[in-house]
Design an enzyme around this catalytic site. Structure first.
Site, PDB file in Angstrom:
ATOM      1  N   ARG A 166       0.834  -1.206   0.000  1.00  0.00           N
ATOM      2  CA  ARG A 166       0.000   0.000   0.000  1.00  0.00           C
ATOM      3  C   ARG A 166       0.866   1.252   0.000  1.00  0.00           C
ATOM      4  NH1 ARG A 166      -0.816   4.689   2.749  1.00  0.00           N
ATOM      5  NH2 ARG A 166      -0.306   3.565   4.670  1.00  0.00           N
ATOM      6  N   CYS A 183       3.984   9.576   0.526  1.00  0.00           N
ATOM      7  CA  CYS A 183       2.591  10.015   0.387  1.00  0.00           C
ATOM      8  C   CYS A 183       2.460  10.936  -0.820  1.00  0.00           C
ATOM      9  CB  CYS A 183       2.141  10.745   1.651  1.00  0.00           C
ATOM     10  SG  CYS A 183       0.472  11.429   1.536  1.00  0.00           S
TER      11      CYS A 183
END
Length: 299
Positions: free
Chosen positions: A12, A236
């Protein structure tokens, strides 16, 4: 022997910011290899907009394919739509994610923190009714790329709201890898004051090379749950300047050197790390990636 639980987040957090999209079958193969290496907790993806994060578009398929794996499988959720998608895919455990800072919350979730928390309350109710275990992650718990240092009381308040929603574990994320051990100590203490009975975890990035120092500080504070990504992959897409996660291979090696058990085979991890590097098309940046072999006594 003292033991820690490491959640592998490479599928992820590791892949969500990569230029390439790794095929579903390759993600599944890597996940099974990680479980074979001793990983007992695995983050398989996030139920988010495929337009905004195309690398996660196959999370439901990945999860369904891995439901037979002997490991805890987690996925991230920001909205009720995502929560329903997780339920439909057979999720047993979901992490609700919210940013402690408004600046990152707007960039990441489209709304300020208060509105994001209100939205997550509906997610938690939906998941709980479906029998799905709820955990939570507080992004920018220490430092925000837009708002600067996060006030400890703000992080503690956000964590308390998540605990009130029924989160069984609350993970504190150093989203841009800028936290320092003294700051981590202050914020963990503030959160513990609000949530004395809820286990805490740490999600650490290594932008300034402080991830292992922060992990050790957290361990000294009694934290026994840590997120990590094989090879230090990740970042991110909505946090400027964020670099990779703390590397699983480095963190496992570090804990083993201190006599702390993880249940994970470092030698198997290094083989998988190199395979992931091939999948994304570049060498990974963990410290162990530059070392020929890990001493057998530390595996």
């Amino acid at each position: 022997m003292t033991e820690v639980l490491l959640t592998e987040v490479v599928l992820r957090d590791g892949l969500q910011d990569e230029a390439v999209t790794v095929p579903t079958h390759e993600k599944v193969r890597l996940a099974r290899g990680l479980v074979d290496a001793g990983v007992r907790s695995l983050e398989v993806g996030s139920f988010v907009s495929a337009r905004r994060v195309p690398q996660m578009a196959d999370t439901g398929e990945v999860l369904k394919t891995l439901l037979d794996a002997p490991a805890a499988l987690h996925s991230l959720v920001f909205t009720e739509r995502g929560a329903q998608q997780a339920i439909d895919a057979g999720a047993k455990s979901v992490r609700l994610v919210v940013s402690a800072s408004d600046g990152h919350s707007v960039a990441n979730a489209g709304v300020p923190t208060a509105a994001a928390l209100d939205r997550l309350a509906g997610c938690a109710a939906l998941l709980t009714a479906a029998g799905v275990a709820v955990e939570a992650s507080v992004a920018t718990a220490f430092v925000c790329p837009f708002d600067g240092d996060t006030d400890p009381d703000r992080t503690a308040d956000v964590a308390a709201r998540l605990g009130a929603m029924g989160a069984r574990v609350v993970h504190l994320a150093d989203t841009i890898g800028a936290a320092r051990p003294s700051q981590l100590r202050t914020i963990v203490s503030a959160v513990r004051d609000e949530l004395p009975d809820v286990p805490l975890g740490l999600h650490l990035h290594n932008t300034y090379g402080l991830a292992l120092a922060n992990a050790w500080e957290g361990f000294g504070l009694g934290i026994r749950r840590f997120d990590a990504a094989l090879g230090g992959l990740g970042g991110c897409p909505f946090a400027p300047g964020a670099s990779g996660n703390v590397a699983t291979d480095d963190l496992v090696d570090f804990f083993h050197r201190e006599g702390i058990a993880t249940g994970i085979d470092v030698a198997k991890l290094t083989e998988l790390r190199d395979q992931i590097g091939l999948a994304v098309g570049h060498r990974l940046g963990s410290a162990l990636a530059a070392i020929p072999a890990v001493p057998a006594t530390l595996r």
